[in-house]
Each structure stands twice: as structure tokens, then as C-alpha cells.
Enzyme design. Structure first.
Site, PDB file in Angstrom:
ATOM      1  N   LYS A  54      -5.670 -49.453 -17.211  1.00 16.25           N
ATOM      2  CA  LYS A  54      -5.460 -50.833 -16.750  1.00 16.25           C
ATOM      3  C   LYS A  54      -6.004 -51.127 -15.354  1.00 16.25           C
ATOM      4  O   LYS A  54      -7.180 -51.419 -15.199  1.00 16.25           O
ATOM      5  CB  LYS A  54      -3.969 -51.187 -16.848  1.00 16.25           C
ATOM      6  CG  LYS A  54      -3.466 -51.143 -18.312  1.00 16.25           C
ATOM      7  CD  LYS A  54      -2.189 -51.879 -18.515  1.00 16.25           C
ATOM      8  CE  LYS A  54      -1.540 -51.564 -19.843  1.00 16.25           C
ATOM      9  NZ  LYS A  54      -1.676 -52.575 -20.868  1.00 16.25           N
TER      10      LYS A  54
ATOM     11  N   TYR B 277       5.331 -46.388 -24.989  1.00 20.01           N
ATOM     12  CA  TYR B 277       4.103 -46.577 -25.756  1.00 20.01           C
ATOM     13  C   TYR B 277       2.988 -45.805 -25.071  1.00 20.01           C
ATOM     14  O   TYR B 277       2.851 -45.872 -23.842  1.00 20.01           O
ATOM     15  CB  TYR B 277       3.746 -48.070 -25.805  1.00 20.01           C
ATOM     16  CG  TYR B 277       2.450 -48.400 -26.505  1.00 20.01           C
ATOM     17  CD1 TYR B 277       2.280 -48.146 -27.867  1.00 20.01           C
ATOM     18  CD2 TYR B 277       1.391 -48.979 -25.812  1.00 20.01           C
ATOM     19  CE1 TYR B 277       1.080 -48.464 -28.516  1.00 20.01           C
ATOM     20  CE2 TYR B 277       0.190 -49.307 -26.454  1.00 20.01           C
ATOM     21  CZ  TYR B 277       0.051 -49.046 -27.801  1.00 20.01           C
ATOM     22  OH  TYR B 277      -1.127 -49.362 -28.438  1.00 20.01           O
TER      23      TYR B 277
ATOM     24  N   ASP C 118       2.679 -40.921 -18.064  1.00 18.31           N
ATOM     25  CA  ASP C 118       1.754 -41.982 -18.475  1.00 18.31           C
ATOM     26  C   ASP C 118       1.909 -43.148 -17.495  1.00 18.31           C
ATOM     27  O   ASP C 118       2.859 -43.921 -17.572  1.00 18.31           O
ATOM     28  CB  ASP C 118       2.081 -42.394 -19.916  1.00 18.31           C
ATOM     29  CG  ASP C 118       1.181 -43.529 -20.409  1.00 18.31           C
ATOM     30  OD1 ASP C 118       0.450 -44.120 -19.589  1.00 18.31           O
ATOM     31  OD2 ASP C 118       1.236 -43.823 -21.616  1.00 18.31           O
TER      32      ASP C 118
END
Ligand code: PLP
Length: 394
Positions: free
Chosen positions: A231, A108, A203
Site C-alpha cells: 500500500k 487478511y 503483516d
């Protein structure tokens, strides 16, 4: 619905305390409301939340990231991981003059249209729209292949090589549940992409500063062309970041022709909270401790499942783990799909009754923080053993 949290506890809307294994979807590695992070954010709030120019903490956070991740010389902050992935792809397209993007099924990268794409029927095909509202023509710019499958990468490159601007993937996948890369997978991908002039984007929105102080790329020994972060580097506030060598990064506006902007990019409160988080992680280096806790929890859960003759696959990397109820190894999206959802739902419900909160989906990751105590992990294992005794049919 939840009001807040402290340490590894989440406080729900009724004021009930839950042992939290969601941890802000991985952002809260130091636990909820860590005093150093909250203190830094408070101080900035009093000074004013937004300055509309570069804040000194933005420069400091970028410098901290550059020092921690050798493949990064320059950083650009965004307000989310979604924006960072979208902009990294735009940058790769501009840098290579190519169009297509190679992605890996089950990874994702946020919810921009071109990255919300699912795999068609072939091993290496153009993608299909992965959400209502994603125009098939956008999806068809993206090629989707199975994770951990170098043969599929070779096939995609043989078919579309000259058109592929970049490959983007999670170095340890967290969004089909945890799926770890096979030993040769990331190195093989690096070699193939380098051979064909395809930029490799790693990522690390989840893995950055979670598996090591820096990126998972250091752990696996692979140097990407671009890295995406998010994050943890925002300390619980909205953030994303793109990092890479100056030669590529300088193509971003205003120095270069690749558009990027954002009212809240580099937000001062986020910057100081992120900086406080990385400083704490640098000082404390909790990674061996998190690994030990993750390994202890994984072993105890596996033992409880064995005792109850329940087949599981426990996929784990450091402080990220997922339980799959299946007897076959889970190494890609298709094998993750074969796990029993009924069993996962049963265990999640039993945990919840015992005051333990895990992500409410089989295809998410349980996260540990530095605030999880041995007693909390023990309670998690005890409740799991109870759930195993009343396990439904797969
Ligand atoms: C690997 C990965 N990349 C990108 C994103 C998107 O980040 P955000 O939710 O901040 O837009 C996520 C979000 O969970 C993610 O896990």
C-alpha cells in the site's frame, strides 16, 4: 465508480466530489494525486514505464525501508500485498522445514489459497476453505485461532507446535474493522513463537508507514522475523514487499532455493512514486498530526453517539478507525460480528447523501490522510449526528 481524486476528495463517475475515507484502502496517506508523487511517476513514465532490470529507485526504496524498520536488512518487492504474504509464508516454510501456518481469525493477508481460510469450531483447529475454489486440503495446512487470544495460541502450539513454520498477523487488525492488539498480546505471541522455533511474520501492508515512519512493530516493541509491506510504500501504485534479516532473505531466488519472480515486481513507476511518498513522510513526519486528527474525530463521533443514546464502540489506532454499533467491546472477529450491520448501513447511507464516502462494509477501516481538513471532519461528525437521530433498531 470513480474517476480520480485530489487531496482528500474523490471524484465519482458523474464528476461529484466526495469526502473520501477509503483513501485507496489505506494506500493514499498523502491524499489523492499528491504533486510530489505524481511528478515522480510522470517523469518515469516519460523515460519508459518498464526496464526489465533493477531500477535505481528500487535500490533506493529498499534502502529507505531498511533505514526505517530495524528488523529489516534486506527487501524483496512484489506487485501486490497478496504475493508478498504468499512468498513470506513460502520462505518461512523453507527456512524452518515445517509445513503449517498459524493465522488469526479476521486478519487478511491477501487472496492466496492457503491464506483464504476460516476457523473451524475448535479454539485451535485446522482451517476450513474460506472461499469457493479453495481446496480443503490447502486450507487444512493453515491453523486459525482468534485474535487477541494467547490461550488459543498456546493450545495451537501444544497441539501442532513442531509442525508450525510461521505465525502471520496484522499488528493492528484492519480487515475485521479496526481491532487493536491487547497490551500483552503481541509480546506474548513473540515469546511463544520464539520458544518453539516458529517464525513470526508481521503483516504491515496497512500499518507500515501509517502509524509511524516505519512499522507498527516499532510502536508496540515487537521484532518479527519477517515483515510484509504494501500500500503506502507504492504511493498509489501496485506493490508488496517482504523484508527481514539477510540470513532468511537470502534464501529467496536467485541467491537461494525459494522461488520468487514477477514481471512487474519492482516496477519503476511504483518505485519512484513509493520513494517520493516515503521521502515526503520522512520530511513531514505527519504522525502526531494524524493521531490528533484521528483522536479528534473519534471523540466527536463518540460524543454525538452518546448525545443520541446510540451504543457504539469506536476502535482506533492513529489515522485508522472503525465504528461498531454494539455496547460490547470489539476485540476479535466474533465480537466484531455481533455489531449491528443495519445501523452501520444506515450511517454509511446518510454519510453518502451528505457527500461523505466510507468503506461500504462494517468490517473495513476508515482512513484519514494528511489532506483531510478540520472542516471535512466536522461535516463528517454533523452528518453522523443526523444519522443517529434516525437510527434503525439494531
Ligand atoms: C493486511 C493486508 N495484507 C495483505 C493485503 C493484500 O494486499 P493486496 O490487496 O495488495 O494484494 C491486504 C489488502 O488489503 C491487507 O490489508
Amino acid at each position: 465508480v470513480a474517476r480520480g481524486g485530489h487531496g482528500a476528495w474523490l471524484i465519482d463517475h458523474e464528476g461529484t466530489r466526495l469526502a473520501d475515507y477509503i483513501m485507496g484502502w489505506g494506500a493514499l496517506i498523502l491524499g489523492h494525486a499528491h504533486p510530489a508523487v505524481v511528478g515522480a511517476a510522470h517523469q518515469q513514465l516519460r523515460r519508459g514505464p518498464l526496464v526489465g532490470l533493477t531500477h535505481p529507485a528500487e535500490v533506493e526504496l529498499a534502502r529507505t525501508i531498511v533505514e526505517a524498520i530495524p528488523s529489516i536488512e534486506q527487501v524483496r518487492f512484489t506487485a501486490s500485498g497478496t504475493e508478498a504474504c504468499m512468498t513470506a509464508v513460502r520462505l518461512a516454510r523453507a527456512a524452518t522445514g515445517r509445513t503449517n501456518v498459524l493465522t488469526f481469525e479476521g486478519c487478511y493477508h491477501g487472496h492466496s489459497d492457503g491464506l483464504l481460510v476460516k476457523r473451524g469450531s475448535g479454539l485451535a483447529t485446522f482451517g476450513l476453505s474460506g472461499s469457493a475454489g479453495v481446496v480443503p486440503a490447502y486450507a487444512a495446512e493453515t491453523i486459525v485461532v482468534p485474535y487477541n487470544n494467547l490461550g488459543a495460541v498456546e493450545q495451537a502450539v501444544a497441539q501442532f507446535g513442531e509442525r508450525i513454520a510461521c505465525a502471520i498477523l496484522e499488528p493492528v487488525a484492519a480487515n475485521m474493522g479496526v481491532v487493536v492488539p491487547a497490551p500483552e498480546f503481541l509480546n506474548g505471541l513473540r515469546a511463544i513463537t520464539a520458544r518453539h522455533g516458529i517464525l513470526l511474520i508481521i503483516d504491515e501492508v496497512v500499518t507500515g508507514f501509517r502509524l509511524t515512519y516505519g512499522g507498527a512493530q516499532g510502536l508496540v516493541g515487537v521484532t518479527p522475523d519477517l515483515t510484509v509491506l504494501g500500500k503506502i510504500i507504492g504511493g498509489g501504485f501496485p506493490i508488496g514487499a517482504i523484508g527481514g534479516p539477510r540470513s532468511i532473505m537470502q534464501q529467496l531466488a536467485p541467491d537461494g532455493p525459494v522461488y520468487h519472480a514477477g514481471t512487474f515486481a519492482g516496477h519503476p513507476v511504483t518505485m519512484v512514486a513509493g520513494l517520493a511518498t516515503l521521502q515526503e513522510l520522512k520530511r513531514r513526519r505527519p504522525y502526531a498530526e494524524l493521531e490528533a486528527r484521528g483522536s479528534h474525530l473519534a471523540e466527536a463521533l463518540s460524543r454525538a453517539a452518546r448525545t443520541a443514546s446510540v451504543s457504539i464502540q469506536l476502535n482506533r489506532s492513529g489515522s485508522m478507525l472503525t465504528l461498531f454499533f454494539t455496547d460490547a467491546p470489539v476485540h476479535d472477529f466474533a465480537s466484531a460480528q455481533r455489531a449491528s450491520k443495519a445501523r452501520f448501513a444506515h450511517v454509511a447511507a446518510v454519510w453518502r447523501r451528505h457527500g461523505i464516502l466510507v468503506p461500504p462494509s462494517q468490517w473495513e477501516t476508515m482512513f484519514l490522510s494528511t489532506a483531510h481538513t478540520p472542516a471535512m471532519l466536522e461535516a463528517c461528525v454533523d452528518a453522523f449526528a443526523k444519522a443517529c437521530r434516525t437510527m434503525p433498531a439494531p
